[in-house]
Design an enzyme around this catalytic site. Structure first.
Site, PDB file in Angstrom:
ATOM      1  N   THR A  14       0.825  -1.213   0.000  1.00 45.87           N
ATOM      2  CA  THR A  14       0.000   0.000   0.000  1.00 45.87           C
ATOM      3  C   THR A  14       0.854   1.257   0.000  1.00 45.87           C
ATOM      4  O   THR A  14       0.604   2.204  -0.751  1.00 45.87           O
ATOM      5  CB  THR A  14      -0.896   0.037   1.253  1.00 45.87           C
ATOM      6  OG1 THR A  14      -1.433  -1.263   1.478  1.00 45.87           O
ATOM      7  CG2 THR A  14      -2.027   1.030   1.070  1.00 45.87           C
ATOM      8  N   LYS A 100      11.354   0.503  10.849  1.00 47.37           N
ATOM      9  CA  LYS A 100      11.814   0.771  12.221  1.00 47.37           C
ATOM     10  C   LYS A 100      12.480  -0.435  12.846  1.00 47.37           C
ATOM     11  O   LYS A 100      13.436  -0.306  13.599  1.00 47.37           O
ATOM     12  CB  LYS A 100      10.662   1.214  13.101  1.00 47.37           C
ATOM     13  CG  LYS A 100       9.589   0.157  13.235  1.00 47.37           C
ATOM     14  CD  LYS A 100       8.349   0.664  13.911  1.00 47.37           C
ATOM     15  CE  LYS A 100       7.236  -0.376  13.762  1.00 47.37           C
ATOM     16  NZ  LYS A 100       6.797  -0.590  12.381  1.00 47.37           N
ATOM     17  N   GLU A 124      12.037   9.144   8.227  1.00 53.93           N
ATOM     18  CA  GLU A 124      10.867   9.807   8.825  1.00 53.93           C
ATOM     19  C   GLU A 124       9.694   8.854   8.991  1.00 53.93           C
ATOM     20  O   GLU A 124       8.961   8.899   9.976  1.00 53.93           O
ATOM     21  CB  GLU A 124      10.462  11.014   7.968  1.00 53.93           C
ATOM     22  CG  GLU A 124       9.330  11.841   8.510  1.00 53.93           C
ATOM     23  CD  GLU A 124       9.693  12.543   9.816  1.00 53.93           C
ATOM     24  OE1 GLU A 124       9.263  12.024  10.865  1.00 53.93           O
ATOM     25  OE2 GLU A 124      10.374  13.581   9.787  1.00 53.93           O
ATOM     26  N   VAL A 127       8.970   6.238  12.279  1.00 52.63           N
ATOM     27  CA  VAL A 127       8.414   6.592  13.587  1.00 52.63           C
ATOM     28  C   VAL A 127       7.210   7.506  13.405  1.00 52.63           C
ATOM     29  O   VAL A 127       7.301   8.545  12.760  1.00 52.63           O
ATOM     30  CB  VAL A 127       9.460   7.311  14.471  1.00 52.63           C
ATOM     31  CG1 VAL A 127       8.882   7.610  15.842  1.00 52.63           C
ATOM     32  CG2 VAL A 127      10.734   6.491  14.596  1.00 52.63           C
ATOM     33  N   ILE A 131       3.428  11.850  10.831  1.00 54.71           N
ATOM     34  CA  ILE A 131       3.764  13.009  11.674  1.00 54.71           C
ATOM     35  C   ILE A 131       5.260  13.261  11.550  1.00 54.71           C
ATOM     36  O   ILE A 131       6.049  12.346  11.770  1.00 54.71           O
ATOM     37  CB  ILE A 131       3.425  12.749  13.157  1.00 54.71           C
ATOM     38  CG1 ILE A 131       2.060  12.075  13.305  1.00 54.71           C
ATOM     39  CG2 ILE A 131       3.487  14.037  13.949  1.00 54.71           C
ATOM     40  CD1 ILE A 131       1.775  11.620  14.738  1.00 54.71           C
ATOM     41  N   GLY A 182      -8.558  -3.836  10.739  1.00 57.16           N
ATOM     42  CA  GLY A 182      -7.224  -3.700  10.156  1.00 57.16           C
ATOM     43  C   GLY A 182      -6.282  -2.839  10.978  1.00 57.16           C
ATOM     44  O   GLY A 182      -5.202  -2.478  10.507  1.00 57.16           O
ATOM     45  N   ASP A 196       6.895  -2.750  19.679  1.00 57.41           N
ATOM     46  CA  ASP A 196       6.926  -1.849  18.523  1.00 57.41           C
ATOM     47  C   ASP A 196       7.170  -0.407  18.966  1.00 57.41           C
ATOM     48  O   ASP A 196       8.007   0.305  18.399  1.00 57.41           O
ATOM     49  CB  ASP A 196       5.591  -1.968  17.767  1.00 57.41           C
ATOM     50  CG  ASP A 196       5.434  -0.913  16.689  1.00 57.41           C
ATOM     51  OD1 ASP A 196       5.897  -1.136  15.559  1.00 57.41           O
ATOM     52  OD2 ASP A 196       4.846   0.150  16.989  1.00 57.41           O
ATOM     53  N   LYS A 200      10.532   2.282  18.238  1.00 55.32           N
ATOM     54  CA  LYS A 200      10.422   3.682  17.798  1.00 55.32           C
ATOM     55  C   LYS A 200      11.080   4.612  18.820  1.00 55.32           C
ATOM     56  O   LYS A 200      11.747   5.590  18.463  1.00 55.32           O
ATOM     57  CB  LYS A 200       8.963   4.048  17.580  1.00 55.32           C
ATOM     58  CG  LYS A 200       8.318   3.247  16.440  1.00 55.32           C
ATOM     59  CD  LYS A 200       6.806   3.407  16.446  1.00 55.32           C
ATOM     60  CE  LYS A 200       6.140   2.574  15.359  1.00 55.32           C
ATOM     61  NZ  LYS A 200       4.683   2.465  15.561  1.00 55.32           N
TER      62      LYS A 200
END
Lengths: 426, 426
Positions: A14, A100, A124, A127, A131, A182, A196, A200
């Site tokens: 995607t 990551k 970028e 993480v 944003i 999802g 996870d 980050k």
């Protein structure tokens, strides 16, 4: 070399398909997509790639004579993704990645190649999705001393906690709903365990403080033990529960360092982090002389991640690419502290429904130097022999808390099912 | 030239003194403060500048042989600040400024010099203080199509509205409190009229959309007409009132453009902008493929503004300076639209306390195509002959609203004191 940088893109899920589509639309005027690699050349991805060179082997993008910059969207901690990124850096070709897990696990080797060879490695998208947290921490706050980073860095956990809060769901039911929509994987362990978010946080801390990424330095607690009752108790204190990753300067001099944790935290509703709902991510940064800023937005999803990848491509195309962390991990000197700072705590116990239980529990807290600010006990409609009780403590040293919790857990006749969460401090 | 960039700093107020102090502490490793200029050489500013060259005339910084980069913190729309910046750009010396009034008023001339000569003119501090909004819009969202910017861009107005809300103060009392605390000037006109927010919006829009800055293109309404009663009514709709600057793409093709407004807006408490309290600023950006991100933090004050100036210095020191808006204003082709998009509205009237008033008012709204979603009327404890009534409308074309308001205002016997605020849309 043409006057546009020429992009080789590996991975057409995607995110990759969105990046390809935007590049073909000219969204980054100084960049041009020239080659792609994916498992299936024929699959319909909603973007016409017929004019773009297709290579079966991602590593062939590195040796491709028309490719200047590699975009790695394959994923996975090692394997092809790592091989590709290392080969590109060795060949002096800048890399953009959203990976990551790879960065957290191989930070030292990748920074040697990127910083050592002065080859940009942009991340970028790794993480907080769309944003721009990496850009903000590294560039927007350059010239500041960062004292604390607090982030909602995992959208799956935030979705689950938000839904437990809004709809009174159990953890299991909220997780199931997240999976159906999802927002959670079939195996949600990496997300709900806090791992996870820890990856980050390690990346952010390397950038903000110069602490070498090492998951062993991060105290990680997931959200599996948070119950619907905890969410309801939090509401009584006008608070919510959020999984917060924190990297904060603690101590001073030789006792100083950066303390790292990922854990569920009690957050007052008046705090901005409490307003971050559902699958959103957020990062609050406290710095001197700035004060505090907070960024929030979509932390995952094709469009958000693609946005971050495109921004990195635009920086590299403008000649403004930067190596991973600027400083090689082997040169990083800031130490990670294992000393959790003092905090107020939310302590939830199940107390035996008989005389003396509360007296015993409060005595144990007092004996261990834990001072109580508020207590809530509710009668149960069921015939449980244990009733839930919540204490909010005054500021408490972590060692005192742990001693009190250990002592309480020994009192199996009067109490069980102990959960302690720090209270978020402004 | 040394391997560090050498800084000449004009203006030693709170911001300038903080910037000087941080530079002397080595906060930007690749930058070195070499010369300063201020009115009073002897004043104690809490920073030891004895080793730094002092020049009485700011313009002498431009011709100073050791100065590579000029920091303009003098302020003022024209005069010395403008002379200094123009001279520096003509001399090919990069400039950092916090001066939004100068940028908004002289955007065309300054962009000719900066873009034309390819000399960096950095201005992060000119909009939203310490929040990196310029970097986010320009770099963090590169590759996106921005569709809407909504910002709380004036801390004085936000402080006043927040205090009216939290403490039930009148506009006048909240303004007085803001003045006592230093959040409002003795003459607050530029802030409370919305003009200051308008200047910042013009700068953001030039960057985000390529619309040439022109205050005549911005529909500006201040907060002076917002009453304690409006704040109380907003609460009944689970909302607050915020002064919001909006620049949004409207229409399409030859009818398309960017609509600009600064006005008080009714914001649901569940919206992130409603949670921005007191003197804080915020910017919400909606973009494709990103989605929406929001940044909040301190929009003014010495530390916050200094933080933005230091970030600009760090970018220039790294060789990553950018010219004003990247594109010369004379080359900007995006048009500003005067067509306010359709919106729900909050309409507050004072209705004569006699039979038929409400029927007449609602008839006028209906005749003008304004459809009502909710109504609140409260009896008054005073013996006023007019009672306040609030309507929340369904989605309404701006022309219909204006026709209805004009018709209502003619009915002086049944109604007066009309205020209409758009309802913030997600």
């Amino acid at each position: 070399m043409s006057d546009k940088i020429r992009i080789g893109l590996a991975g057409l899920g995607t995110v990759g398909a969105t990046v390809a589509s935007r590049l073909l639309q000219g969204a980054v005027p100084r960049a041009k997509l020239v080659a792609v690699s994916a498992r299936d050349a024929k699959k319909d991805r909603g973007v016409d790639l017929s004019a773009i060179d297709f290579v079966a082997d991602p590593l062939a993008l590195v040796s491709h004579p028309d490719v200047d910059v590699i975009i790695e969207l394959i994923g996975g901690e090692s394997g092809t993704a790592l091989d590709l990124v290392e080969a590109a850096l060795k060949a002096g070709k800048p890399v953009v990645t959203a990976n990551k897990a790879m960065l957290a696990a191989h930070a030292a080797a990748l920074s040697d190649l990127s910083v050592g060879g002065n080859v940009p490695l942009a991340f970028e998208a790794a993480v907080a999705g769309g944003i721009p947290v990496i850009k903000t921490v590294r560039e927007g706050l350059a010239g500041n001393d960062i004292t604390r980073l607090c982030g909602i860095l995992n959208g799956t956990c935030n979705y689950i906690l938000s839904r437990m809060e809004a709809a009174g769901l159990s953890f299991a039911d909220a997780l199931k709903e997240a999976q159906e929509l999802g927002f959670a994987e079939a195996d949600p362990t990496l997300d709900v365990s806090g791992a996870d978010a820890g990856q980050k946080l390690a990346i952010l801390s390397a950038l903000a403080y110069g602490v070498a990424p090492d998951m062993d330095n991060i105290s990680v607690t997931g959200i599996e033990a948070v119950t619907a009752a905890d969410i309801a108790f939090a509401e009584e204190f006008d608070s919510v529960i959020r999984l917060v990753g924190t990297a904060a300067r603690v101590g001073a001099g030789s006792n100083g360092g950066v303390y790292h944790s990922v854990e569920p935290v009690l957050v007052k509703k008046s705090q901005a982090l409490a307003q971050v709902l559902n699958e959103l991510n957020a990062l609050s940064i406290t710095a001197e002389p700035l004060g505090a800023v907070m960024l929030q937005g979509p932390g995952a999803g094709g469009g958000a991640t693609a946005s971050a990848v495109l921004a990195d491509i635009a920086d590299i195309a403008a000649g403004f690419g930067r190596p991973l962390f600027d400083v090689a991990v082997s040169e990083m000197t800031e130490s990670a502290s294992q000393n959790a700072p003092a905090s107020e705590y939310y302590i939830r116990l199940a107390l035996a429904d008989r005389p003396g239980s509360m007296a015993k529990a409060t005595q144990i807290l007092a004996e261990n130097g834990v001072s109580i600010e508020e207590v809530v006990q509710r009668s149960s409609e069921s015939d449980d022999s244990y009733l839930p009780v919540v204490f909010i403590t005054h500021q408490t040293e972590n060692a005192s808390l742990n001693a009190a919790l250990a002592a309480l857990e020994k009192q199996s006749e009067i109490c069980n099912a102990v959960l302690a969460l720090p209270v978020f401090a402004d």
